[in-house]
Design a protein around this motif. Structure first.
Motif, short mmCIF file in Angstrom:
data_model
loop_
_atom_site.label_atom_id
_atom_site.label_comp_id
_atom_site.label_asym_id
_atom_site.label_seq_id
_atom_site.Cartn_x
_atom_site.Cartn_y
_atom_site.Cartn_z
N HIS A 155 0.60 -1.32 0.32
CA HIS A 155 -0.22 0.00 0.27
C HIS A 155 0.92 1.19 0.21
CE1 HIS A 155 1.47 -0.89 3.95
NE2 HIS A 155 0.86 -0.08 4.43
N ILE A 156 2.10 0.61 0.08
CA ILE A 156 2.58 2.45 -0.12
C ILE A 156 3.70 2.09 -1.39
CG2 ILE A 156 5.17 3.16 1.31
CD1 ILE A 156 4.10 2.54 4.13
N ILE A 157 4.98 0.86 -1.52
CA ILE A 157 5.04 1.30 -2.89
C ILE A 157 4.56 0.35 -3.71
CG2 ILE A 157 6.98 0.73 -3.25
CD1 ILE A 157 8.68 0.17 -1.58
N THR A 158 3.59 0.69 -5.07
CA THR A 158 1.58 0.13 -4.67
C THR A 158 3.13 -0.15 -6.30
OG1 THR A 158 1.54 2.06 -6.19
CG2 THR A 158 0.50 1.85 -4.00
N ASP A 159 1.84 -0.16 -7.22
CA ASP A 159 1.62 -1.74 -8.37
C ASP A 159 2.29 -0.36 -9.97
OD1 ASP A 159 2.01 -4.18 -6.91
OD2 ASP A 159 -0.46 -4.22 -8.27
N ASP A 160 1.38 0.58 -8.93
CA ASP A 160 1.70 2.00 -9.64
C ASP A 160 3.40 2.18 -10.24
OD1 ASP A 160 0.25 3.91 -11.53
OD2 ASP A 160 0.20 5.07 -9.88
N VAL A 161 3.71 2.22 -8.43
CA VAL A 161 5.32 2.87 -8.98
C VAL A 161 6.01 2.08 -9.65
CG1 VAL A 161 6.93 3.63 -7.68
CG2 VAL A 161 4.44 4.43 -6.41
N PHE A 162 6.01 0.63 -9.94
CA PHE A 162 6.94 -0.06 -10.45
C PHE A 162 6.43 0.02 -11.72
CE2 PHE A 162 7.19 -2.20 -6.17
CZ PHE A 162 8.05 -2.55 -5.87
N ARG A 163 5.16 -0.08 -12.55
CA ARG A 163 4.47 0.45 -13.83
C ARG A 163 5.37 1.52 -14.55
NH1 ARG A 163 0.84 -2.24 -15.49
NH2 ARG A 163 -1.22 -2.89 -14.28
N GLY A 164 4.95 2.87 -13.92
CA GLY A 164 5.90 4.18 -13.97
C GLY A 164 7.35 3.78 -13.51
N LEU A 165 7.93 3.28 -12.97
CA LEU A 165 9.82 3.14 -13.02
C LEU A 165 10.22 2.23 -14.02
CD1 LEU A 165 10.98 2.37 -8.87
CD2 LEU A 165 11.17 4.50 -10.49
N LEU A 166 9.36 1.12 -14.71
CA LEU A 166 9.44 0.15 -15.71
C LEU A 166 9.04 1.16 -17.04
CD1 LEU A 166 10.21 -2.91 -16.07
CD2 LEU A 166 7.86 -2.69 -17.04
N LEU A 167 7.89 2.42 -17.32
CA LEU A 167 8.11 2.77 -18.69
C LEU A 167 9.24 3.86 -18.56
CD1 LEU A 167 4.43 3.57 -18.28
CD2 LEU A 167 5.62 2.15 -19.96
N TRP A 168 9.60 4.25 -17.31
CA TRP A 168 11.43 5.33 -17.37
C TRP A 168 12.18 4.09 -17.49
CZ3 TRP A 168 11.20 10.69 -17.54
CH2 TRP A 168 10.14 10.86 -17.20
N LEU A 169 12.19 3.32 -17.12
CA LEU A 169 13.73 2.63 -17.57
C LEU A 169 13.65 2.19 -19.23
CD1 LEU A 169 15.27 0.88 -17.35
CD2 LEU A 169 13.76 -0.93 -16.53
N GLY A 170 12.46 2.66 -19.51
CA GLY A 170 12.42 1.55 -21.15
C GLY A 170 12.59 3.27 -22.14
N PHE A 171 12.49 4.29 -21.48
CA PHE A 171 13.28 5.39 -22.01
C PHE A 171 14.00 5.92 -22.17
CE2 PHE A 171 13.72 10.00 -21.67
CZ PHE A 171 13.31 10.68 -22.56
N PHE A 172 14.42 5.42 -21.18
CA PHE A 172 16.04 6.10 -21.23
C PHE A 172 17.42 4.52 -22.08
CE2 PHE A 172 15.14 8.08 -16.81
CZ PHE A 172 15.82 9.68 -18.08
N CYS A 173 15.97 3.39 -21.69
CA CYS A 173 16.81 2.36 -22.90
C CYS A 173 17.53 2.17 -23.86
CB CYS A 173 15.92 0.80 -22.30
SG CYS A 173 16.88 0.31 -20.84
N LEU A 174 15.95 3.60 -24.44
CA LEU A 174 16.12 4.19 -25.79
C LEU A 174 16.67 4.25 -25.88
CD1 LEU A 174 14.42 3.66 -28.62
CD2 LEU A 174 13.12 5.47 -27.51
N LEU A 175 16.92 5.90 -25.22
CA LEU A 175 17.95 6.65 -25.62
C LEU A 175 19.66 6.12 -25.74
CD1 LEU A 175 17.40 9.44 -23.20
CD2 LEU A 175 16.94 9.50 -25.47
N PHE A 176 20.15 5.23 -24.80
CA PHE A 176 21.62 4.15 -24.53
C PHE A 176 21.34 3.58 -26.30
CE2 PHE A 176 22.99 -0.35 -23.84
CZ PHE A 176 24.27 -0.25 -23.31
N LEU A 177 20.20 3.04 -26.33
CA LEU A 177 20.34 1.90 -27.59
C LEU A 177 20.00 3.19 -28.80
CD1 LEU A 177 18.00 -0.45 -27.52
CD2 LEU A 177 20.43 -0.98 -26.78
N TRP A 178 20.30 4.33 -28.61
CA TRP A 178 19.92 4.77 -30.06
C TRP A 178 21.35 5.78 -30.09
CZ3 TRP A 178 20.17 10.79 -29.14
CH2 TRP A 178 19.38 11.27 -31.03
#
Length: 458
Positions: free
Chosen positions: A276-299
């Motif tokens: 109820h503190i570190i919710t699934d929504d937090v993990f979803r958001g972190l995963l999306l940010w991870l994807g964004f920076f992975c894209l920059l890394f590969l580019w």
């Protein structure tokens, strides 16, 4: 998803000796063994010399003078710098969604910087050189030594982060003092020395300015500045040379740090029932940010491959050709690409998201960035502009002592979190107050709706 309302008792649950459990002791023992094995290997290295590693001096036996030690050093610095950038962004940009993991990111910065600083001492061969060569002649060496620049930046960043964390802890410790263990009373008194509620507003402004300084310093001085400059300004090493190294290092820092925060956050969530503190929504958001920076890394990697393949110089062509054939480069790129494909798929079909898969993605990215950074260091020395190694046989392969250093520093960072979680809250009180306010509004809305329905029925 849990509907339980967060309160102070939740963030107090890990604190104190009474909260030590069997799983805690098992993890503490495993981390201690990993760190202890590395310390034994390091003691052996100090006794025999750097010859016990896979490294070698020019002309002595082939290979390279920098290897896994420097690759892991860059990796830990990236995790550390990215962690505090994440926390600073939460405060500056009002990203309240990630407030429950902001302090964990700050603590990851302190732990990562400690591991990185330890690598500097290990790689120097003799720890006394830190005193005789660096500190003792700092006013001279700071002007011309890359090593001293590293030490300076890491020290400055450690002090900045510790100050940043200490200011926010004063608020929490003061308000939770009656529920904190008495055994740590001297430490709590020192941390809250001279505290008054009048300083809250001042500290809030100070923390905001510190966060702004961190955001500005990251690309200009820290992992986007000094460390990549040490490589990017050497034209005799075409695999390193180039202005793209600054943003490349920064993307690696952010991908590594977000992955680290995902792992640490999940560990605390599972250990202390913080759904109820570190919710699934937090993990979803972190995963999306991870994807964004992975894209920059590969580019950015693609940019380097393109510039090294289209009408390059002879030296640059040789350095680039290795990337197309060496497993230490191809495999990490495929790992990051696979993680990016998965994250992209979750945006199209959200049901593909699970916490286990998010953990797997984070682990893959951490492994990939460690291997890629080590390859970056080693391959840069394999293909210099001058044929330094042509007359010397052999090729670099990390030794067991070098590989144990990675597990050892991971154990060191794990011990840091295990110890600090028993001393102070690892989730900010402000995060609990914010979440509780959200719940409160929800209850009010429900009450209002019920009253309206009753009026309609009446």
């Amino acid at each position: 998803m849990s509907t339980k309302t967060p309160d102070e008792s939740d963030i107090l649950r890990p604190i104190g000796i009474d909260a030590i459990s069997k799983p805690y002791l098992a993890l503490f023992g495993a981390a201690s063994v990993a760190f202890g094995i590395f310390l034994i290997g390091w003691m052996y290295q100090l006794w025999v010399g750097m010859s016990v590693t896979g490294l070698s001096d020019w002309g002595s036996g082939g290979g390279v003078t920098w290897g896994l030690y420097i690759g892991a050093f860059i990796w830990w610095v990236g995790i550390a710098h990215g962690g505090i950038i994440l926390s600073a962004a939460v405060r500056l940009l009002g990203m309240d969604r990630y407030m429950p993991v902001a302090r964990l990111a700050e603590m990851l910065t302190l732990a990562g910087l400690s591991a990185a600083g330890f690598y500097i001492i290990v790689h120097m061969g003799r720890p006394d050189r830190m005193v005789t060569s660096v500190i003792g002649h700092y006013h001279i060496t700071v002007n011309n030594s890359p090593l001293v620049w590293d030490v300076t930046v890491i020290t400055a960043y450690f002090v900045l982060t510790a100050t940043y964390l200490g200011l926010t802890l004063r608020y929490d410790i003061t308000r939770l003092r009656d529920d904190l263990p008495d055994i740590f009373e001297p430490m709590y008194k020192m941390m809250t020395l001279g505290y008054s509620e009048k300083e809250d507003e001042v500290i809030e402004r100070m923390v905001w300015w510190l966060a702004l300084a961190i955001i500005i310093m990251a690309p200009l001085l820290l992992h986007g500045g000094v460390i990549p400059w040490l490589f990017a300004l050497l034209p005799t090493y075409p695999g390193w040379f180039g202005a793209i190294q600054g943003p490349q290092f920064l993307t690696i820092a952010l991908t590594s740090a977000i992955s680290g925060v995902i792992l640490v956050s999940y560990a605390f969530r599972r250990a202390y029932d913080w759904d109820h503190i570190i919710t699934d929504d937090v993990f979803r958001g972190l995963l999306l940010w991870l994807g964004f920076f992975c894209l920059l890394f590969l580019w950015l990697q693609l940019q380097q491959l393109a510039s090294g393949s289209f009408s390059p110089t002879v030296d640059h062509e040789a350095a680039t050709a290795s990337k197309f054939s060496h497993p230490a480069y191809i495999v990490p790129m495929m790992m990051v690409l696979g993680v990016l494909a998965y994250i992209f798929a979750t945006t199209i079909r959200p049901s593909l998201f699970t916490k286990a898969r998010a953990i797997g993605a984070a682990v893959l990215v951490l492994i990939a960035t460690l291997v890629e950074k080590t390859y970056f260091v080693v391959a840069g020395l394999w293909y210099p502009a001058f044929s330094i190694y042509d007359a010397t046989p052999g090729e670099y392969m990390p030794s067991l002592i070098e590989m144990s250093s990675v597990l050892g520093t991971i154990g060191m960072v794990t011990l840091f979190f295990l110890v600090i979680s028993k001393l102070v809250p690892v989730v900010e009180l402000h995060a609990i107050e914010h979440l509780r306010g959200d719940h409160g509004h929800g209850h009010d809305d429900d009450s209002t709706e019920s009253a309206t329905e009753q009026e309609v029925k009446a």
